[in-house]
Enzyme design. Structure first.
Site, PDB file in Angstrom:
ATOM      1  N   ALA A  39      40.216  46.219  40.851  1.00 14.95           N
ATOM      2  CA  ALA A  39      39.535  46.336  39.551  1.00 14.95           C
ATOM      3  C   ALA A  39      38.044  46.081  39.796  1.00 14.95           C
ATOM      4  O   ALA A  39      37.425  45.200  39.203  1.00 14.95           O
ATOM      5  CB  ALA A  39      40.119  45.384  38.512  1.00 14.95           C
ATOM      6  N   HIS A  41      34.100  45.895  40.322  1.00 12.12           N
ATOM      7  CA  HIS A  41      32.932  45.961  39.447  1.00 12.12           C
ATOM      8  C   HIS A  41      31.691  45.685  40.294  1.00 12.12           C
ATOM      9  O   HIS A  41      31.786  45.511  41.523  1.00 12.12           O
ATOM     10  CB  HIS A  41      33.072  44.961  38.295  1.00 12.12           C
ATOM     11  CG  HIS A  41      33.411  43.563  38.722  1.00 12.12           C
ATOM     12  ND1 HIS A  41      32.569  42.793  39.485  1.00 12.12           N
ATOM     13  CD2 HIS A  41      34.530  42.802  38.519  1.00 12.12           C
ATOM     14  CE1 HIS A  41      33.122  41.621  39.719  1.00 12.12           C
ATOM     15  NE2 HIS A  41      34.321  41.591  39.149  1.00 12.12           N
ATOM     16  N   HIS A  44      31.780  42.916  42.978  1.00 10.33           N
ATOM     17  CA  HIS A  44      32.408  43.293  44.255  1.00 10.33           C
ATOM     18  C   HIS A  44      31.461  44.190  45.074  1.00 10.33           C
ATOM     19  O   HIS A  44      31.328  44.033  46.282  1.00 10.33           O
ATOM     20  CB  HIS A  44      33.706  44.074  44.014  1.00 10.33           C
ATOM     21  CG  HIS A  44      34.764  43.311  43.280  1.00 10.33           C
ATOM     22  ND1 HIS A  44      35.175  43.645  42.013  1.00 10.33           N
ATOM     23  CD2 HIS A  44      35.511  42.236  43.630  1.00 10.33           C
ATOM     24  CE1 HIS A  44      36.127  42.825  41.625  1.00 10.33           C
ATOM     25  NE2 HIS A  44      36.353  41.945  42.579  1.00 10.33           N
ATOM     26  N   LYS A 156      30.714  33.293  42.404  1.00  9.93           N
ATOM     27  CA  LYS A 156      31.484  33.276  41.151  1.00  9.93           C
ATOM     28  C   LYS A 156      32.714  32.351  41.286  1.00  9.93           C
ATOM     29  O   LYS A 156      33.064  31.626  40.372  1.00  9.93           O
ATOM     30  CB  LYS A 156      31.904  34.712  40.829  1.00  9.93           C
ATOM     31  CG  LYS A 156      32.977  34.878  39.802  1.00  9.93           C
ATOM     32  CD  LYS A 156      32.409  34.754  38.425  1.00  9.93           C
ATOM     33  CE  LYS A 156      33.373  35.132  37.327  1.00  9.93           C
ATOM     34  NZ  LYS A 156      34.765  34.953  37.602  1.00  9.93           N
ATOM     35  N   GLN A 160      36.539  28.213  45.445  1.00  5.32           N
ATOM     36  CA  GLN A 160      37.300  29.009  46.419  1.00  5.32           C
ATOM     37  C   GLN A 160      36.510  29.154  47.713  1.00  5.32           C
ATOM     38  O   GLN A 160      37.059  29.044  48.810  1.00  5.32           O
ATOM     39  CB  GLN A 160      37.594  30.384  45.812  1.00  5.32           C
ATOM     40  CG  GLN A 160      38.107  31.403  46.806  1.00  5.32           C
ATOM     41  CD  GLN A 160      38.458  32.716  46.143  1.00  5.32           C
ATOM     42  OE1 GLN A 160      39.480  32.839  45.485  1.00  5.32           O
ATOM     43  NE2 GLN A 160      37.610  33.716  46.301  1.00  5.32           N
ATOM     44  N   LEU A 191      30.326  38.950  35.667  1.00 11.47           N
ATOM     45  CA  LEU A 191      31.302  40.034  35.795  1.00 11.47           C
ATOM     46  C   LEU A 191      32.607  39.478  36.345  1.00 11.47           C
ATOM     47  O   LEU A 191      32.615  38.618  37.218  1.00 11.47           O
ATOM     48  CB  LEU A 191      30.778  41.119  36.741  1.00 11.47           C
ATOM     49  CG  LEU A 191      29.531  41.877  36.302  1.00 11.47           C
ATOM     50  CD1 LEU A 191      29.278  43.059  37.228  1.00 11.47           C
ATOM     51  CD2 LEU A 191      29.655  42.377  34.871  1.00 11.47           C
ATOM     52  N   SER A 193      36.991  40.845  36.799  1.00 12.58           N
ATOM     53  CA  SER A 193      38.016  41.869  36.550  1.00 12.58           C
ATOM     54  C   SER A 193      38.783  41.560  35.277  1.00 12.58           C
ATOM     55  O   SER A 193      39.381  42.444  34.666  1.00 12.58           O
ATOM     56  CB  SER A 193      38.983  41.934  37.733  1.00 12.58           C
ATOM     57  OG  SER A 193      38.275  42.163  38.919  1.00 12.58           O
ATOM     58  N   ARG A 194      38.774  40.287  34.878  1.00  9.53           N
ATOM     59  CA  ARG A 194      39.539  39.900  33.680  1.00  9.53           C
ATOM     60  C   ARG A 194      38.785  40.194  32.377  1.00  9.53           C
ATOM     61  O   ARG A 194      39.376  40.112  31.306  1.00  9.53           O
ATOM     62  CB  ARG A 194      39.886  38.413  33.737  1.00  9.53           C
ATOM     63  CG  ARG A 194      40.925  38.074  34.788  1.00  9.53           C
ATOM     64  CD  ARG A 194      41.326  36.615  34.709  1.00  9.53           C
ATOM     65  NE  ARG A 194      42.467  36.305  35.552  1.00  9.53           N
ATOM     66  CZ  ARG A 194      42.389  35.947  36.818  1.00  9.53           C
ATOM     67  NH1 ARG A 194      41.210  35.844  37.395  1.00  9.53           N
ATOM     68  NH2 ARG A 194      43.482  35.685  37.518  1.00  9.53           N
TER      69      ARG A 194
HETATM   70  P1  AMP Z   1      38.457  39.025  43.076  1.00 10.95           P
HETATM   71  O1  AMP Z   1      38.744  40.492  43.165  1.00 10.95           O
HETATM   72  O2  AMP Z   1      38.268  38.551  41.680  1.00 10.95           O
HETATM   73  O3  AMP Z   1      39.425  38.192  43.886  1.00 10.95           O
HETATM   74  O4  AMP Z   1      37.049  38.820  43.758  1.00 10.95           O
HETATM   75  C1  AMP Z   1      36.798  39.266  45.059  1.00 10.95           C
HETATM   76  C2  AMP Z   1      35.475  38.688  45.502  1.00 10.95           C
HETATM   77  O5  AMP Z   1      34.450  39.149  44.621  1.00 10.95           O
HETATM   78  C3  AMP Z   1      35.461  37.169  45.471  1.00 10.95           C
HETATM   79  O6  AMP Z   1      34.791  36.675  46.611  1.00 10.95           O
HETATM   80  C4  AMP Z   1      34.704  36.879  44.207  1.00 10.95           C
HETATM   81  O7  AMP Z   1      34.035  35.628  44.221  1.00 10.95           O
HETATM   82  C5  AMP Z   1      33.710  38.022  44.187  1.00 10.95           C
HETATM   83  N1  AMP Z   1      33.216  38.225  42.825  1.00 10.95           N
HETATM   84  C6  AMP Z   1      33.950  38.301  41.686  1.00 10.95           C
HETATM   85  N2  AMP Z   1      33.152  38.407  40.606  1.00 10.95           N
HETATM   86  C7  AMP Z   1      31.882  38.391  41.076  1.00 10.95           C
HETATM   87  C8  AMP Z   1      30.597  38.451  40.460  1.00 10.95           C
HETATM   88  N3  AMP Z   1      30.449  38.547  39.142  1.00 10.95           N
HETATM   89  N4  AMP Z   1      29.502  38.390  41.252  1.00 10.95           N
HETATM   90  C9  AMP Z   1      29.627  38.274  42.606  1.00 10.95           C
HETATM   91  N5  AMP Z   1      30.814  38.220  43.251  1.00 10.95           N
HETATM   92  C10 AMP Z   1      31.919  38.270  42.500  1.00 10.95           C
END
Ligand code: AMP
Length: 286
Positions: A39, A41, A44, A156, A160, A191, A193-194
């Site tokens: 998902a 954005h 990512h 973000k 983690q 930003l 995905s949720r």
């Molecule tokens: P996720 O798909 O939510 O597991 O996120 C994958 C990676 O993208 C993780 O390292 C997140 O911290 C990073 N990420 C998610 N949202 C953002 C954002 N708004 N800005 C920068 N990195 C992000």
């Protein structure tokens, strides 16, 4: 629209990916890894762009990791727009996508986990029991599979990032970790995905998270921290459909609570449920 000139290679099995990786290693290519749950954005994409800038080859992974979800309903409704994600990766010029099925990553009898330690009981760990066990399981598997020189994560998910840093130090994995800035909408919403689950009204209410962090940042050195936190908590009270999980000011290396402004090493972290959607955000205070 898929980009016809794209050179994105997609692998769904470890064996096939491994063969490709061996070739890359032979060619002495540097590899940047961007693990995601899809998902995709602009947050990512910022990680992928940074990786492309730093490495010969960028590998993105998309895997909605079941073991890090503590609520089955959250896992069930997690968005999975795979075709759109592939198009986005093609357009940004990502080299390789690893897109495994659950059976490729987990055996049904798997019980091992990395002992995350005290940090697992804090903040996200406290509100999402088992979450970091799941995160470290999948990240360890990805690091074992992909000999990345660098791996890119977002600030973000700041806690983690610290947990993964600890995992890498514990196993002495030879990968450099980079923590990339939070990408926000112009109105401040981080930003995520949720965010697609938010109604228009909920999205407006969600702005309270970044506004609260900004307010703390602006007053951090002048007002007592207890007052700042109390003010933040009060701002959430009485707002329908919004439940504050926590707002905390912590040391950015150890996540130890900071009770009084002393040294410039603090991060404010917030989590709240807006409707059924749980949102997190954070901000460095100096
Ligand atoms: P996720 O798909 O939510 O597991 O996120 C994958 C990676 O993208 C993780 O390292 C997140 O911290 C990073 N990420 C998610 N949202 C953002 C954002 N708004 N800005 C920068 N990195 C992000």
């Amino acid at each position: 629209m898929p980009n016809k000139n794209s050179l994105l290679e997609i692998f769904t099995t470890k064996i096939a990916l491994n063969q490709r990786l061996l070739k890359l290693l032979n060619e002495q290519k540097t590899i940047g890894l961007v693990p995601t749950m899809g998902a995709l954005h602009a947050g990512h994409l910022s990680l992928i762009k940074k990786s492309k800038n730093d490495n010969d080859i960028t590998i993105a992974t998309i895997f909605v990791n079941p073991t890090q979800f503590n609520k089955p309903s959250d896992l069930l409704k997690y968005p999975r727009p795979t075709q759109a994600d592939v198009a986005i990766l093609e357009n940004v010029g990502c080299d390789i996508l690893f897109l495994p099925a659950e059976t490729e990553m987990y055996s049904p009898t798997e019980t091992w986990h990395y002992n995350v330690g005290a940090i697992a009981n804090e903040l996200e760990g406290a509100h999402r029991p088992g979450h970091f066990k799941g995160v470290t399981q999948i990240v360890y598997k990805l690091f074992s599979l992909i000999p990345a020189d660098r791996a890119y994560f977002g600030q973000k998910d700041f806690q983690q990032f610290l947990v993964i840093k600890q995992l890498v130090a514990y196993f002495k994995l030879g990968v450099e970790l980079l923590c990339c800035p939070i990408i926000r909408e112009t109105d401040g919403l981080a930003l995520s995905s949720r965010n697609i689950h938010l109604s228009e009204t909920q999205r407006k209410k969600a702005l309270l998270l970044s506004a609260t962090l900004n307010n703390i940042k602006n007053n951090y050195t002048t007002l007592p921290l207890a007052d700042l936190l109390q003010k933040a908590k009060t701002a959430f009270k009485g707002i329908s459909d919004v439940k504050l999980d926590y707002i905390e000011i912590r040391d950015k290396d150890t996540l130890a609570p900071i009770v009084q402004y002393k040294t410039p090493n603090a991060v404010a972290l917030i989590a709240a449920e807006v409707g059924d959607t749980r949102l997190i955000d954070n901000m460095m205070l100096d």
